[in-house]
Motif scaffolding. Structure first.
Motif, PDB file in Angstrom:
ATOM      1  N   VAL A  35     -30.584  13.320  30.845  1.00 40.11           N
ATOM      2  CA  VAL A  35     -31.854  13.332  30.113  1.00 40.11           C
ATOM      3  C   VAL A  35     -31.649  13.537  28.610  1.00 40.11           C
ATOM      4  CG1 VAL A  35     -34.081  14.476  29.839  1.00 40.11           C
ATOM      5  CG2 VAL A  35     -33.189  14.040  32.136  1.00 40.11           C
ATOM      6  N   PRO A  36     -30.887  14.566  28.172  1.00 37.84           N
ATOM      7  CA  PRO A  36     -30.691  14.702  26.721  1.00 37.84           C
ATOM      8  C   PRO A  36     -29.991  13.492  26.108  1.00 37.84           C
ATOM      9  CG  PRO A  36     -30.019  16.700  27.864  1.00 37.84           C
ATOM     10  CD  PRO A  36     -30.230  15.652  28.912  1.00 37.84           C
ATOM     11  N   LEU A  37     -29.020  12.922  26.853  1.00 43.32           N
ATOM     12  CA  LEU A  37     -28.300  11.765  26.325  1.00 43.32           C
ATOM     13  C   LEU A  37     -29.213  10.551  26.188  1.00 43.32           C
ATOM     14  CD1 LEU A  37     -25.564  10.733  25.388  1.00 43.32           C
ATOM     15  CD2 LEU A  37     -25.047  10.101  27.762  1.00 43.32           C
ATOM     16  N   PHE A  38     -30.036  10.305  27.201  1.00 41.53           N
ATOM     17  CA  PHE A  38     -31.005   9.212  27.122  1.00 41.53           C
ATOM     18  C   PHE A  38     -31.949   9.413  25.938  1.00 41.53           C
ATOM     19  CE2 PHE A  38     -30.051   7.425  31.316  1.00 41.53           C
ATOM     20  CZ  PHE A  38     -30.417   6.103  31.153  1.00 41.53           C
ATOM     21  N   LEU A  39     -32.458  10.629  25.789  1.00 41.29           N
ATOM     22  CA  LEU A  39     -33.387  10.903  24.687  1.00 41.29           C
ATOM     23  C   LEU A  39     -32.712  10.702  23.338  1.00 41.29           C
ATOM     24  CD1 LEU A  39     -35.206  14.092  26.048  1.00 41.29           C
ATOM     25  CD2 LEU A  39     -36.188  11.817  25.757  1.00 41.29           C
ATOM     26  N   HIS A  40     -31.436  11.079  23.244  1.00 42.20           N
ATOM     27  CA  HIS A  40     -30.713  10.935  21.982  1.00 42.20           C
ATOM     28  C   HIS A  40     -30.467   9.460  21.641  1.00 42.20           C
ATOM     29  CE1 HIS A  40     -27.873  11.710  18.756  1.00 42.20           C
ATOM     30  NE2 HIS A  40     -26.982  10.927  19.368  1.00 42.20           N
ATOM     31  N   VAL A  41     -30.091   8.671  22.655  1.00 40.60           N
ATOM     32  CA  VAL A  41     -29.719   7.271  22.409  1.00 40.60           C
ATOM     33  C   VAL A  41     -30.932   6.358  22.321  1.00 40.60           C
ATOM     34  CG1 VAL A  41     -28.453   5.287  23.335  1.00 40.60           C
ATOM     35  CG2 VAL A  41     -27.447   7.573  23.452  1.00 40.60           C
ATOM     36  N   TYR A  42     -31.911   6.556  23.230  1.00 37.49           N
ATOM     37  CA  TYR A  42     -33.025   5.614  23.316  1.00 37.49           C
ATOM     38  C   TYR A  42     -34.348   6.194  22.811  1.00 37.49           C
ATOM     39  CZ  TYR A  42     -29.633   3.313  26.331  1.00 37.49           C
ATOM     40  OH  TYR A  42     -28.489   2.736  26.823  1.00 37.49           O
ATOM     41  N   GLY A  43     -34.384   7.502  22.533  1.00 41.75           N
ATOM     42  CA  GLY A  43     -35.618   8.117  22.061  1.00 41.75           C
ATOM     43  C   GLY A  43     -36.552   8.473  23.197  1.00 41.75           C
ATOM     44  N   ARG A  44     -37.600   9.250  22.884  1.00 38.96           N
ATOM     45  CA  ARG A  44     -38.534   9.710  23.906  1.00 38.96           C
ATOM     46  C   ARG A  44     -39.239   8.542  24.581  1.00 38.96           C
ATOM     47  NH1 ARG A  44     -42.929  14.069  22.088  1.00 38.96           N
ATOM     48  NH2 ARG A  44     -40.993  15.126  21.481  1.00 38.96           N
ATOM     49  N   ALA A  45     -39.708   7.578  23.793  1.00 32.93           N
ATOM     50  CA  ALA A  45     -40.408   6.427  24.376  1.00 32.93           C
ATOM     51  C   ALA A  45     -39.456   5.549  25.174  1.00 32.93           C
ATOM     52  CB  ALA A  45     -41.079   5.616  23.275  1.00 32.93           C
ATOM     53  N   GLY A  46     -38.227   5.370  24.670  1.00 29.65           N
ATOM     54  CA  GLY A  46     -37.262   4.540  25.377  1.00 29.65           C
ATOM     55  C   GLY A  46     -36.886   5.114  26.731  1.00 29.65           C
ATOM     56  N   TYR A  47     -36.712   6.442  26.783  1.00 27.21           N
ATOM     57  CA  TYR A  47     -36.399   7.068  28.062  1.00 27.21           C
ATOM     58  C   TYR A  47     -37.554   6.893  29.042  1.00 27.21           C
ATOM     59  CZ  TYR A  47     -35.303  10.657  31.522  1.00 27.21           C
ATOM     60  OH  TYR A  47     -35.045  11.316  32.701  1.00 27.21           O
ATOM     61  N   GLY A  48     -38.774   7.008  28.551  1.00 24.11           N
ATOM     62  CA  GLY A  48     -39.935   6.783  29.409  1.00 24.11           C
ATOM     63  C   GLY A  48     -39.967   5.366  29.958  1.00 24.11           C
ATOM     64  N   GLU A  49     -39.547   4.391  29.148  1.00 25.38           N
ATOM     65  CA  GLU A  49     -39.505   2.994  29.627  1.00 25.38           C
ATOM     66  C   GLU A  49     -38.455   2.823  30.720  1.00 25.38           C
ATOM     67  OE1 GLU A  49     -40.998   0.527  25.686  1.00 25.38           O
ATOM     68  OE2 GLU A  49     -38.886   1.115  25.824  1.00 25.38           O
ATOM     69  N   TRP A  50     -37.315   3.492  30.578  1.00 29.70           N
ATOM     70  CA  TRP A  50     -36.299   3.431  31.633  1.00 29.70           C
ATOM     71  C   TRP A  50     -36.831   4.032  32.931  1.00 29.70           C
ATOM     72  CZ3 TRP A  50     -32.198   1.324  33.572  1.00 29.70           C
ATOM     73  CH2 TRP A  50     -31.451   1.985  34.551  1.00 29.70           C
ATOM     74  N   LEU A  51     -37.543   5.144  32.836  1.00 28.31           N
ATOM     75  CA  LEU A  51     -38.138   5.749  34.028  1.00 28.31           C
ATOM     76  C   LEU A  51     -39.132   4.805  34.679  1.00 28.31           C
ATOM     77  CD1 LEU A  51     -38.765   9.403  32.768  1.00 28.31           C
ATOM     78  CD2 LEU A  51     -36.981   8.640  34.339  1.00 28.31           C
ATOM     79  N   ALA A  52     -39.886   4.073  33.864  1.00 26.03           N
ATOM     80  CA  ALA A  52     -40.865   3.125  34.413  1.00 26.03           C
ATOM     81  C   ALA A  52     -40.174   1.981  35.148  1.00 26.03           C
ATOM     82  CB  ALA A  52     -41.754   2.584  33.290  1.00 26.03           C
ATOM     83  N   ILE A  53     -39.043   1.505  34.610  1.00 25.38           N
ATOM     84  CA  ILE A  53     -38.290   0.454  35.299  1.00 25.38           C
ATOM     85  C   ILE A  53     -37.797   0.963  36.653  1.00 25.38           C
ATOM     86  CG2 ILE A  53     -36.112  -0.835  35.242  1.00 25.38           C
ATOM     87  CD1 ILE A  53     -36.522  -1.198  32.246  1.00 25.38           C
ATOM     88  N   SER A  54     -37.277   2.175  36.677  1.00 24.97           N
ATOM     89  CA  SER A  54     -36.802   2.754  37.941  1.00 24.97           C
ATOM     90  C   SER A  54     -37.948   2.908  38.931  1.00 24.97           C
ATOM     91  CB  SER A  54     -36.156   4.114  37.678  1.00 24.97           C
ATOM     92  OG  SER A  54     -35.084   4.002  36.768  1.00 24.97           O
TER      93      SER A  54
END
Length: 508
Positions: free
Chosen positions: A29-48
């Motif tokens: 989670v921290p790595l995703f937030l760092h690399v893709y940002g808060r919105a980007g991590y949310g988009e990855w969760l939506a794809i999953s």
């Protein structure tokens, strides 16, 4: 292997699996937030979330069949064992192959627009082909996982359910490792999905080789087929499918609703909060899930005295731990958000308190759920859970856009409470003719949890602004008070005495 020893090994495997789940959240989670940002991590969760429903396409076959095969193996009914096992595997492979073919439709659907990843909410735009490729390979991952679960469950037939659990741990570590490497390389969402899918396929092949070496006489084959069995398998196992479909409705549907109505940032806020309490509840569930194979074995042997004793002792122990874990974590949430994500501003006392209350109810329900689930007497529960979660989904569609997270959580708490009440009724009927279940410990759990949550209503607005060391101290004090009250309230001294007695006999 004695019941206590089997439960201990299952507990070890399941506890380590939940530790791995915690590791996954802590690392990714921290790595995703760092690399893709808060919105980007949310988009990855939506794809999953968009493909997670495919995991229910086994229609509960693997769960029902492996429990049925365990009963047949212990009763020596090996002819029917092999026919049922082979028929079920061929059925699953047919379902998975068909679903994989249908999943190729992802490349012709406007998924970027459907999932609002086109910048609609001001979030980063994800290229259409990246979204489509990611969805397709995440779908393949969900389908391969069905076959993986079937082979992992087969170890239970040999009385080695913990071995299957260790293979699940290996699979999860593989998924974590491949995702970490892909994210560190700043791969696209499609690259992450391809890496995870490839790792899962390799892990499946290694697990199959281990099962063949451990139990060649019960290794699944494709040599037998009985078409008449398909209906007999699907009818009862279909109720497991309703239960697993319920998991999609309650865990993935709100993510999709939030993604469409509020965007990826809102998804991340909700997911972080839910993750904290889910990790807590999963560690508690290790205690409950560890008794699952033992429940199946006792039921197969018609040992109602053993079942009753297991129900009573496990209830008292788990009920004592539930409020300690959830209330303690509630007070620790600002601390966790600070050291984990460095974003304490994500904490909202009212929202997190509702989440803690929901987690307490779900933890209680998940313990009682085990006695229906592990004995294939889950049909009415499955119908009720699925129907109530469909109703919850309708409430979310109406309430989330209007009331936000509080509307989501109040609705969720109400539905989980209704399910718990119904499950208590089903448990009582399960033991009818053997004994009348004592509900006093459940009442005590409700009163104790309610009192401490009420105290948190007044305390949290002040405590979450305190220094981190003081926040930890307050959480520890609350946990200590709950433990001190729990020992006499749940009459744990005799339970501990029984456990010590068994240990002394074993080491003697």
């Amino acid at each position: 292997m004695s019941g206590v020893r089997g439960i201990a090994k299952n507990l070890s495997a399941l506890f380590s699996s939940h530790v791995i789940a915690v590791l996954q959240q802590v690392a990714l989670v921290p790595l995703f937030l760092h690399v893709y940002g808060r919105a980007g991590y949310g988009e990855w969760l939506a794809i999953s979330a968009a493909v997670s429903y495919l995991g229910t396409l086994d229609f509960g076959v693997q769960t029902f069949v492996n429990q049925d095969l365990t009963v047949r193996y212990h009763r020596g009914d090996m002819d029917e064992f092999h026919v049922n096992q082979s028929t079920a595997l061929r059925l699953l492979l047919g379902i998975v192959a068909t679903a994989a073919l249908v999943a190729t439709c992802a490349f012709v659907l406007p998924l970027q627009h459907m999932l609002k990843m086109d910048g609609f909410h001001g979030d980063p735009v994800v290229a259409p082909l990246v979204v489509q490729t990611a969805v397709f390979f995440m779908a393949l991952q969900a389908l391969i996982n069905i076959i993986f679960g079937y082979f992992a469950g087969t170890f239970m037939v040999l009385g080695k359910a913990y071995v299957g659990a260790y293979w699940n741990n290996a699979k999860n570590l593989t998924l974590i490792g491949t995702a970490l490497v892909a994210v560190l390389l700043h791969a696209s969402f499609a690259g992450i999905a391809v890496a995870q899918c490839s790792g899962l396929a390799v892990c499946l092949l290694l697990q199959m080789a281990h099962l063949h070496r451990t139990g060649p006489d019960i290794f699944p084959t494709l040599r037998y087929w009985d078409g008449a069995l398909v209906t007999k398998i699907l009818k009862p196992s279909g109720y497991f499918a309703l239960i697993f479909s319920s998991n999609f409705l309650v865990y993935q549907l709100p993510i999709l609703i939030l993604q469409r109505t509020a965007g990826g940032a809102a998804v991340t806020l909700f997911s972080v909060m839910r993750t904290i309490f889910s990790m807590t509840r999963n560690l508690l569930n290790a205690l409950t899930q560890a008794i699952g194979p033992e429940v199946t074995s006792l039921f197969a042997k018609n040992d109602w005295k053993g079942l009753s004793r297991l129900y009573n002792y496990s209830e008292r122990l788990i009920f004592a731990v539930i409020p300690i874990a959830n209330v303690g974590v509630l007070y620790l949430c600002p601390f966790l958000l600070t050291i984990w994500l460095k974003q304490p501003q994500l904490f909202d006392p009212g929202v997190y308190l509702l989440s803690a209350a929901t987690s307490i109810v779900m933890s209680t329900k998940e313990h009682k759920f085990q006695f229906q689930f592990s004995t294939n007497t889950h049909q009415e529960l499955a119908r009720f859970m699925f129907g109530s979660y469909v109703g919850l989904g309708a409430l979310w569609v109406a309430f989330i856009p209007r009331f936000g997270l509080k509307g989501l959580l109040w609705s969720w708490l109400a539905v989980e409470t209704a399910q718990l009440v119904y499950l208590v009724h089903l448990n009582a009927r399960f033991f009818r003719g053997q004994e009348e279940l004592d509900k006093r410990y459940l009442v005590r759990l409700g009163l104790l949890s309610g009192a401490f949550l009420l105290g948190a209503v007044f305390a949290l607005p002040y405590t979450w602004h305190l220094p981190l060391a003081e926040q930890v101290g307050i959480a520890v004090v609350n946990g200590g008070l709950l433990l001190g009250l729990g020992v006499p309230l749940y009459d744990l001294v005799p339970v501990w005495g029984k456990f010590q007695g068994r240990l002394r006999k074993r080491f003697a």
